[in-house]
Design a protein around this motif. Structure first.
Motif, mmCIF file in Angstrom:
data_model
loop_
_atom_site.group_PDB
_atom_site.id
_atom_site.type_symbol
_atom_site.label_atom_id
_atom_site.label_comp_id
_atom_site.label_asym_id
_atom_site.label_seq_id
_atom_site.Cartn_x
_atom_site.Cartn_y
_atom_site.Cartn_z
ATOM 1 N N GLY A 175 -7.394 24.931 82.029
ATOM 2 C CA GLY A 175 -5.989 24.649 81.748
ATOM 3 C C GLY A 175 -5.748 24.276 80.299
ATOM 4 O O GLY A 175 -4.774 24.711 79.683
ATOM 5 N N LEU A 193 -11.378 23.319 86.231
ATOM 6 C CA LEU A 193 -9.952 23.642 86.236
ATOM 7 C C LEU A 193 -9.235 22.971 85.071
ATOM 8 O O LEU A 193 -8.376 23.583 84.428
ATOM 9 C CB LEU A 193 -9.336 23.217 87.561
ATOM 10 C CG LEU A 193 -7.870 23.562 87.786
ATOM 11 C CD1 LEU A 193 -7.680 25.067 87.782
ATOM 12 C CD2 LEU A 193 -7.401 22.971 89.097
ATOM 13 N N ILE A 194 -9.594 21.749 84.765
ATOM 14 C CA ILE A 194 -8.969 21.042 83.650
ATOM 15 C C ILE A 194 -9.306 21.714 82.318
ATOM 16 O O ILE A 194 -8.426 21.925 81.473
ATOM 17 C CB ILE A 194 -9.404 19.561 83.647
ATOM 18 C CG1 ILE A 194 -8.791 18.844 84.849
ATOM 19 C CG2 ILE A 194 -9.003 18.868 82.348
ATOM 20 C CD1 ILE A 194 -9.312 17.442 85.072
ATOM 21 N N ILE A 225 -6.075 27.474 78.184
ATOM 22 C CA ILE A 225 -4.909 28.337 78.340
ATOM 23 C C ILE A 225 -3.700 27.737 77.634
ATOM 24 O O ILE A 225 -2.907 28.454 77.003
ATOM 25 C CB ILE A 225 -4.631 28.585 79.842
ATOM 26 C CG1 ILE A 225 -5.737 29.454 80.413
ATOM 27 C CG2 ILE A 225 -3.279 29.220 80.053
ATOM 28 C CD1 ILE A 225 -5.701 29.574 81.912
ATOM 29 N N PHE A 226 -3.529 26.423 77.713
ATOM 30 C CA PHE A 226 -2.406 25.768 77.035
ATOM 31 C C PHE A 226 -2.506 25.945 75.525
ATOM 32 O O PHE A 226 -1.514 26.245 74.863
ATOM 33 C CB PHE A 226 -2.374 24.277 77.399
ATOM 34 C CG PHE A 226 -1.274 23.528 76.718
ATOM 35 C CD1 PHE A 226 0.043 23.699 77.133
ATOM 36 C CD2 PHE A 226 -1.553 22.650 75.695
ATOM 37 C CE1 PHE A 226 1.058 23.015 76.512
ATOM 38 C CE2 PHE A 226 -0.542 21.961 75.061
ATOM 39 C CZ PHE A 226 0.770 22.140 75.467
#
Length: 72
Positions: free
Chosen positions: A62, A58-59, A65-66
């Motif tokens: 993220g 998940l990290i 995506i960022f």
């Protein structure tokens, strides 16, 4: 002569349609993977008690995506 011109234009038009279809299919598959499959995989990992794998996954997602949203 007209038949040759017709064949050349037909190949060109259908080639362009094929390229467009491949691009559209790739976009649809990317949307499906990011909207449906990624959350299902993360929820499945969490439900199975594999938080050790789910949280780093998940990290990383993220961060990617960022970075991608910052570029656009």
């Amino acid at each position: 002569m007209l038949t040759l011109i017709f064949c050349i234009f037909s190949i060109f038009i259908f080639g362009q349609l094929l390229i467009f279809a491949l691009k559209a299919a790739w976009s649809i598959s990317k949307i499906f993977l990011t909207v449906f499959l990624l959350p299902l995989v993360l929820m499945g990992l969490a439900a199975a008690g594999l938080f050790v794998i789910a949280v780093p996954f998940l990290i990383v997602a993220g961060i990617i995506i960022f970075c991608v949203s910052a570029i656009r």
